[in-house]
Design a protein around this motif. Structure first.
Motif, PDB file in Angstrom:
ATOM      1  N   PHE A 219       0.543  -0.459  -0.110  1.00  0.00           N
ATOM      2  CA  PHE A 219      -0.024   0.109   0.187  1.00  0.00           C
ATOM      3  C   PHE A 219       0.594   1.355  -0.127  1.00  0.00           C
ATOM      4  N   ASP A 220       2.514   1.171   0.447  1.00  0.00           N
ATOM      5  CA  ASP A 220       3.367   2.129   0.591  1.00  0.00           C
ATOM      6  C   ASP A 220       4.010   2.670  -1.015  1.00  0.00           C
ATOM      7  N   ARG A 221       3.517   1.691  -2.280  1.00  0.00           N
ATOM      8  CA  ARG A 221       4.068   2.120  -3.447  1.00  0.00           C
ATOM      9  C   ARG A 221       2.551   1.976  -4.638  1.00  0.00           C
ATOM     10  N   SER A 222       3.041   2.860  -5.780  1.00  0.00           N
ATOM     11  CA  SER A 222       2.143   2.177  -7.203  1.00  0.00           C
ATOM     12  C   SER A 222       2.863   2.830  -7.990  1.00  0.00           C
ATOM     13  N   ASP A 223       3.454   2.313  -8.947  1.00  0.00           N
ATOM     14  CA  ASP A 223       4.204   2.767 -10.154  1.00  0.00           C
ATOM     15  C   ASP A 223       5.608   2.642  -9.119  1.00  0.00           C
ATOM     16  N   ARG A 224       6.013   4.629 -10.042  1.00  0.00           N
ATOM     17  CA  ARG A 224       7.175   4.861  -9.229  1.00  0.00           C
ATOM     18  C   ARG A 224       7.054   5.858  -8.120  1.00  0.00           C
ATOM     19  N   ARG A 225       5.403   5.861  -7.468  1.00  0.00           N
ATOM     20  CA  ARG A 225       5.204   6.952  -6.730  1.00  0.00           C
ATOM     21  C   ARG A 225       5.103   5.978  -5.446  1.00  0.00           C
ATOM     22  N   ARG A 226       5.523   6.176  -4.064  1.00  0.00           N
ATOM     23  CA  ARG A 226       5.530   6.012  -2.796  1.00  0.00           C
ATOM     24  C   ARG A 226       5.066   7.246  -1.835  1.00  0.00           C
ATOM     25  N   TYR A 227       4.470   6.383  -1.313  1.00  0.00           N
ATOM     26  CA  TYR A 227       3.572   7.056   0.099  1.00  0.00           C
ATOM     27  C   TYR A 227       4.094   7.417   0.927  1.00  0.00           C
ATOM     28  N   MET A 228       3.990   8.554   1.622  1.00  0.00           N
ATOM     29  CA  MET A 228       4.048   8.550   3.224  1.00  0.00           C
ATOM     30  C   MET A 228       3.808   7.651   4.017  1.00  0.00           C
ATOM     31  N   CYS A 229       3.961   6.920   4.708  1.00  0.00           N
ATOM     32  CA  CYS A 229       4.381   6.624   5.969  1.00  0.00           C
ATOM     33  C   CYS A 229       4.448   6.380   7.740  1.00  0.00           C
TER      34      CYS A 229
ATOM     35  N   ARG B 111       4.309  -3.341  14.555  1.00  0.00           N
ATOM     36  CA  ARG B 111       4.479  -2.809  13.322  1.00  0.00           C
ATOM     37  C   ARG B 111       3.724  -3.198  13.211  1.00  0.00           C
ATOM     38  N   ASN B 112       2.693  -4.280  12.899  1.00  0.00           N
ATOM     39  CA  ASN B 112       1.740  -5.242  12.104  1.00  0.00           C
ATOM     40  C   ASN B 112       0.506  -3.788  11.967  1.00  0.00           C
ATOM     41  N   HIS B 113       0.234  -2.429  12.249  1.00  0.00           N
ATOM     42  CA  HIS B 113       0.021  -1.468  12.122  1.00  0.00           C
ATOM     43  C   HIS B 113       0.522  -0.562  11.404  1.00  0.00           C
ATOM     44  N   ALA B 114      -0.369   0.272  10.722  1.00  0.00           N
ATOM     45  CA  ALA B 114       0.209   1.833  10.506  1.00  0.00           C
ATOM     46  C   ALA B 114      -0.943   2.171   9.375  1.00  0.00           C
ATOM     47  N   ILE B 115      -0.748   4.481   9.437  1.00  0.00           N
ATOM     48  CA  ILE B 115      -0.988   5.216   8.676  1.00  0.00           C
ATOM     49  C   ILE B 115      -0.611   5.491   7.355  1.00  0.00           C
TER      50      ILE B 115
ATOM     51  N   ARG C  94      -5.741   3.468  22.564  1.00  0.00           N
ATOM     52  CA  ARG C  94      -4.298   4.918  22.432  1.00  0.00           C
ATOM     53  C   ARG C  94      -4.562   4.773  20.526  1.00  0.00           C
ATOM     54  N   LEU C  95      -4.367   3.363  19.699  1.00  0.00           N
ATOM     55  CA  LEU C  95      -4.143   3.734  17.909  1.00  0.00           C
ATOM     56  C   LEU C  95      -5.106   4.706  17.708  1.00  0.00           C
ATOM     57  N   ALA C  96      -6.533   4.270  18.272  1.00  0.00           N
ATOM     58  CA  ALA C  96      -7.921   5.003  17.871  1.00  0.00           C
ATOM     59  C   ALA C  96      -7.969   6.149  17.946  1.00  0.00           C
ATOM     60  N   GLU C  97      -7.291   6.218  19.414  1.00  0.00           N
ATOM     61  CA  GLU C  97      -7.597   8.296  19.347  1.00  0.00           C
ATOM     62  C   GLU C  97      -6.196   8.961  18.697  1.00  0.00           C
ATOM     63  N   GLU C  98      -4.897   8.617  17.885  1.00  0.00           N
ATOM     64  CA  GLU C  98      -4.107   8.626  17.707  1.00  0.00           C
ATOM     65  C   GLU C  98      -4.301   9.027  16.258  1.00  0.00           C
ATOM     66  N   LEU C  99      -5.564   7.638  15.431  1.00  0.00           N
ATOM     67  CA  LEU C  99      -5.935   8.078  14.454  1.00  0.00           C
ATOM     68  C   LEU C  99      -6.755   9.912  14.580  1.00  0.00           C
ATOM     69  N   ARG C 100      -7.483   9.763  15.806  1.00  0.00           N
ATOM     70  CA  ARG C 100      -8.362  10.846  15.524  1.00  0.00           C
ATOM     71  C   ARG C 100      -7.215  12.787  15.788  1.00  0.00           C
ATOM     72  N   LEU C 101      -6.321  12.313  16.646  1.00  0.00           N
ATOM     73  CA  LEU C 101      -6.150  13.507  16.363  1.00  0.00           C
ATOM     74  C   LEU C 101      -4.922  13.602  14.926  1.00  0.00           C
ATOM     75  N   THR C 102      -4.294  12.744  14.152  1.00  0.00           N
ATOM     76  CA  THR C 102      -3.769  12.775  12.580  1.00  0.00           C
ATOM     77  C   THR C 102      -4.746  13.448  12.094  1.00  0.00           C
ATOM     78  N   GLY C 103      -5.750  13.149  12.262  1.00  0.00           N
ATOM     79  CA  GLY C 103      -7.368  13.467  11.268  1.00  0.00           C
ATOM     80  C   GLY C 103      -7.894  12.580  10.668  1.00  0.00           C
ATOM     81  N   ALA C 104      -7.891  10.945  10.571  1.00  0.00           N
ATOM     82  CA  ALA C 104      -8.475  10.428   9.574  1.00  0.00           C
ATOM     83  C   ALA C 104      -9.322  10.039  10.171  1.00  0.00           C
TER      84      ALA C 104
END
Length: 416
Positions: free
Chosen positions: A237-247, A307-311, A271-281
């Motif tokens: 999920f962090d790349r497609s073709d030549r594009r890399r996505y911030m994770c 390390r098995n979860h990410a944004i 706590r991870l749910a709270e961080e999702l809220r704080l980061t604007g998800a």
């Protein structure tokens, strides 16, 4: 401690245009403290993307000290290999077993790092490069990964050199990246001799099971006997073709060093749910996380560590989103009674009470709403089982079915 006398420049592939820019510089001082500062050129260009919204928010001119990973900032640790890649780099560069994370950042290549960051000694960012084998070479890649895992001489020296050069992706199992003819990138993971079961097939089944239950799980393809071993490939999920996505990993979001000190108070779904809220998800991402927590409990995936979860940053939405679920593998030996991360504050046990205790932190308006969602999701998970488990033989299908029935009963029962 690895001291670097000159700054290490950090580059970012811009989320909007795909151009590479110098986003900041990292330096370790003589006391072993790591420092990061956003580059003046980045600020002057009017760019404001924070590469880590929790630990490195965009604060022009701020010199931020790394509090973990022996002086390496969390998001730079995310860009390092984990156990498998570290093992390859130790062999290739004769690194000690206790080499600090900075050494792995320096020794690993920019060609296949996770996310959209790269590092280098020059102020000018690199050209975007791709060095992944093509999907038609999957059998050769699996064959060489197996030889590497078993510490055998190269079977295909050119493939071996490429795998060692791109040993930047995380995880403990042998793995490599291949690229298909549509420009999509896939992680390939073969079975290994110490596996207690056909782990690639179990991962494939669970990923499809989660998706069929209505959750956002990464796509997978199972390859029986590829290069002499069963293998699974998982869409990156962090790349497609030549594009890399911030994770950014959940370990970074939760400020939980992993692997490292046993900071179990920080390994937490709420706590991870709270961080999702704080980061604007959006709230749907928090509800999705709740659903994944429940699914992991049902299928018995107790390797659900931070390390098995990410944004991942979605440029079209201009915000961070919960990344698709990955590395969801049921425990092949026993039915676990607890997960790796807390399901509620201070509680790791799998039960209906635990799942619902902190439901409000996942975005539900009230407990009744969370209860309805839980019961509906359990029905969807049960209904999706037969189709997802079809590739399994009778023994393993029966084992997972019995686990499903057991855990459904646990999660449907209210404690006294």
């Amino acid at each position: 401690m690895a001291i670097i006398s000159r700054p290490l420049f950090v580059y970012l592939q811009r989320p909007d245009s795909g151009d590479w820019v110098t986003v900041g510089r990292y330096k370790m001082d003589t006391a072993g403290e790591g420092h990061f500062m956003y580059a003046p050129s980045y600020v002057d260009a009017g760019l404001t993307w924070a590469i880590d919204p929790v630990n490195l928010p965009f604060l022009p001119g701020a010199d931020v000290i790394a509090p973990r990973y022996q002086g390496l900032h969390d998001v730079l640790r995310d860009a390092c290999p984990d156990a498998w890649g570290q093992a390859l780099l130790r062999r290739e560069h004769n690194l000690p077993a206790d080499a600090p994370p900075l050494q792995y950042l320096l020794k690993s290549s920019n060609l296949d790092r996770w996310g959209a960051l790269a590092v280098g000694a020059g102020a000018k960012p690199p050209e975007a490069q791709v060095n992944a084998p093509g999907l038609p070479q999957l059998n050769e890649v699996v064959e060489e990964l197996t030889a590497l895992a078993e510490r055998r001489p190269p079977v295909r020296p050119k493939i071996r050199a490429r795998l060692v050069q791109t040993a930047s992706v995380g995880g403990a199992r042998p793995k490599a990246t291949v690229r298909d003819d549509k420009g999509q990138f896939w992680l390939v993971k073969p079975e290994i001799g110490t596996d207690a079961a056909n782990i690639p097939l179990l991962e494939h089944v669970c990923q499809h099971w989660g998706a069929a239950s209505g959750l956002n799980f990464a796509a997978t393809v199972f390859h029986p006997a590829a290069g002499g071993r069963n293998a699974v490939r998982i869409l990156r999920f962090d790349r497609s073709d030549r594009r890399r996505y911030m994770c950014v990993s959940a370990a970074s979001l939760l400020q939980a060093e992993y692997p490292g000190l046993l900071q179990t108070d920080r390994w937490s779904y709420p706590r991870l749910a709270e961080e999702l809220r704080l980061t604007g998800a959006p709230v749907e991402d928090r509800i999705e996380l709740f659903g994944r927590m429940v699914f992991n409990a049902v299928c018995g995936n107790d390797d659900d560590h931070v390390r098995n979860h990410a944004i991942v940053y979605r440029s079209e939405e201009r915000r961070w989103r919960l990344a698709p679920a990955f590395d969801v593998v049921p425990n092949p030996v026993e039915t676990p009674g607890r997960l790796h991360m807390q399901l509620a504050t201070g509680r790791f046990d799998i039960s209906r009470d635990t799942v619902l205790a902190d439901a409000h932190r996942f975005g539900f308006d009230h407990r009744a709403e969370a209860t309805r969602y839980l019961d509906t999701l359990l029905e969807r998970i049960a209904a999706a089982f037969d189709g997802a488990a079809a590739p399994l033989d009778h023994e393993w299908k029966q084992m997972l079915y019995e686990r499903l029935i057991h855990n459904l009963a646990v999660l449907r029962t209210q404690s006294d």
